[in-house]
Scaffold this active site. Structure first.
Site, short mmCIF file in Angstrom:
data_model
loop_
_atom_site.label_atom_id
_atom_site.label_comp_id
_atom_site.label_asym_id
_atom_site.label_seq_id
_atom_site.Cartn_x
_atom_site.Cartn_y
_atom_site.Cartn_z
N HIS A 108 -43.97 -26.96 -17.55
CA HIS A 108 -45.14 -27.26 -16.71
C HIS A 108 -46.41 -26.70 -17.35
O HIS A 108 -46.37 -25.98 -18.35
CB HIS A 108 -44.96 -26.68 -15.31
CG HIS A 108 -44.77 -25.19 -15.26
ND1 HIS A 108 -45.79 -24.29 -15.49
CD2 HIS A 108 -43.66 -24.43 -15.00
CE1 HIS A 108 -45.34 -23.05 -15.36
NE2 HIS A 108 -44.03 -23.11 -15.08
N CYS A 114 -40.01 -20.14 -17.23
CA CYS A 114 -40.32 -21.54 -17.48
C CYS A 114 -40.97 -21.73 -18.85
O CYS A 114 -41.34 -20.77 -19.53
CB CYS A 114 -41.24 -22.08 -16.39
SG CYS A 114 -40.47 -22.16 -14.76
#
Length: 389
Positions: A316, A334
């Protein structure tokens, strides 16, 4: 598991149809006409009788001794037919699939001389019904790493019986296998994975012919399921945790190479390595650290979110981590990129694209059920998870 009782006695259903015609002509002086000729009555028996017969067994229709079945039609109350075959000697007909729970059936049998007989029966309703969820969705286009995945509402004890009813067909004869596991949710799950990544353009159809199958303690299936999808562009995303780069390859050619920062090594914030599959493109979502067991470390609205695991690993946009892109792994697990680079990747990837994550800065290899982790198993390891091996 409670079972529906089988009737203690086989009740023979026999219906006769008298065939014949009066023979014309005049007699002699006494006026007596020729005797009318009658064909013998057609008689059949069906192994299931009454209105609460036990489901889950094939329908067997038998002809009386000396008669030969030519065609049998078994129709359910919704107008569907049970396919079946007449035995070589013509003495019996057996359905290919079992009778389903809670269903009324009509039987018509024709014999070699043209006569026919009919019968009817019904099956007891299921005391418990099992259902399932299929992925990918019907008529979708997915990446080359997307498996077929089925998650069951209730436990499946009769795994082999269920797996036999799951038929995958492809437009190019792709070799693959089913494999069982426990889903991240705790439910029983079975996936179908090709031996190698799909070829772009492959069309795939699943026919889950489960109506009338007993899953075991989880109950009966009372309907069939189908889904079909097409494999889209051949794309692979390669993430190197050590060089802090994300590369997008299409048909083997690099179309993007961007700096990124992955999970902080040495603890729970580290990223997973291995071959995973893009599960969903979720756009802008709220990410909160307590949902993944990291306390109150963060609570952010995050753009261009691409889910990779059930445990909360995404790729992301992470503009707050810009100082580390391309140089260090400093995220909470992440794969973070700049807004512009995350948008560029997000716009090009497809659900089902494999993400191949390598490097030493990881906390281990993604688990089989944490999203789609089957590509981390060898072909032999994967096939061994089939209930039919």
């Amino acid at each position: 598991m409670s079972r529906i009782p089988v009737p203690a006695l086989l009740v023979t259903t026999a219906l006769a149809l008298t065939l014949g015609a009066c023979s014309g002509g005049s007699g002699g002086k006494g006026g007596a006409g020729d005797s009318a000729q009658e064909a013998p009555p057609v008689r059949i028996s069906v192994n299931l009788t009454g209105t609460r017969a036990a489901p889950g067994t094939p329908v067997v229709v038998r002809a009386a001794e000396g008669q030969r079945l030519e065609q049998v039609t078994v129709t359910d109350s919704r107008g569907g037919n049970l396919a079946g075959k007449v035995a070589a000697d013509g003495a019996s007909w057996t359905s290919e699939r079992p009778a389903a729970p809670g269903t009324a059936y009509s039987v018509e049998a024709r014999v070699a001389d043209g006569g026919s007989a009919t019968a009817s029966f019904g099956t007891a309703a299921a005391d418990k019904v099992n259902k399932l969820t299929l992925a990918p969705g019907k008529n979708t286009t997915v990446g080359i790493g997307q498996p077929l995945s089925i998650v069951f509402d209730h436990p499946v004890r009769n795994k082999a019986a269920v797996e036999r009813q799951l038929k995958v067909t492809t437009s190019n004869g792709t070799v693959g296998s089913w494999g069982w596991m426990q889903d991240w949710s705790g439910k029983d799950r079975i996936d179908w994975r090709p031996k190698e990544y799909w070829k772009s353009g492959t069309k795939v159809t699943l026919a889950a012919d489960l109506n009338g199958i007993d899953s075991g303690s989880g109950g009966w299936f009372v309907r069939d399921y189908t889904t079909m999808f097409t494999v889209g562009r051949s794309q692979v995303v390669k993430v190197d945790l050590d060089s802090h780069r994300l590369r997008l390859l299409r048909d083997g050619q690099e179309v993007a190479d961007v700096p990124m920062s992955a999970g902080t090594p040495g603890g729970e914030k580290a990223s997973w390595r291995g071959k995973t599959v893009l599960m969903a493109k979720e756009g802008t979502i709220n990410m909160r650290s307590e949902t993944v067991g990291l306390g109150d470390a963060y609570d952010k609205m995050v753009d261009y979110s691409m889910r990779l695991t059930w445990s909360g690993m995404y790729a992301h946009a992470a503009p707050w981590n810009a100082a580390y892109f391309g140089s260090a792994n400093k995220s909470s697990g992440c794969i973070g990129m700049s807004d512009a680079n995350a948008k560029a990747v997000y716009d090009q990837v497809q659900v089902g694209d494999p993400f191949e994550i390598t490097g030493s800065d990881a906390k281990g290899t993604q688990a089989l059920n944490n999203g789609y982790g089957e590509w981390n198993l060898s072909w032999d390891e994967w096939r061994s998870r089939s209930a039919l091996r």
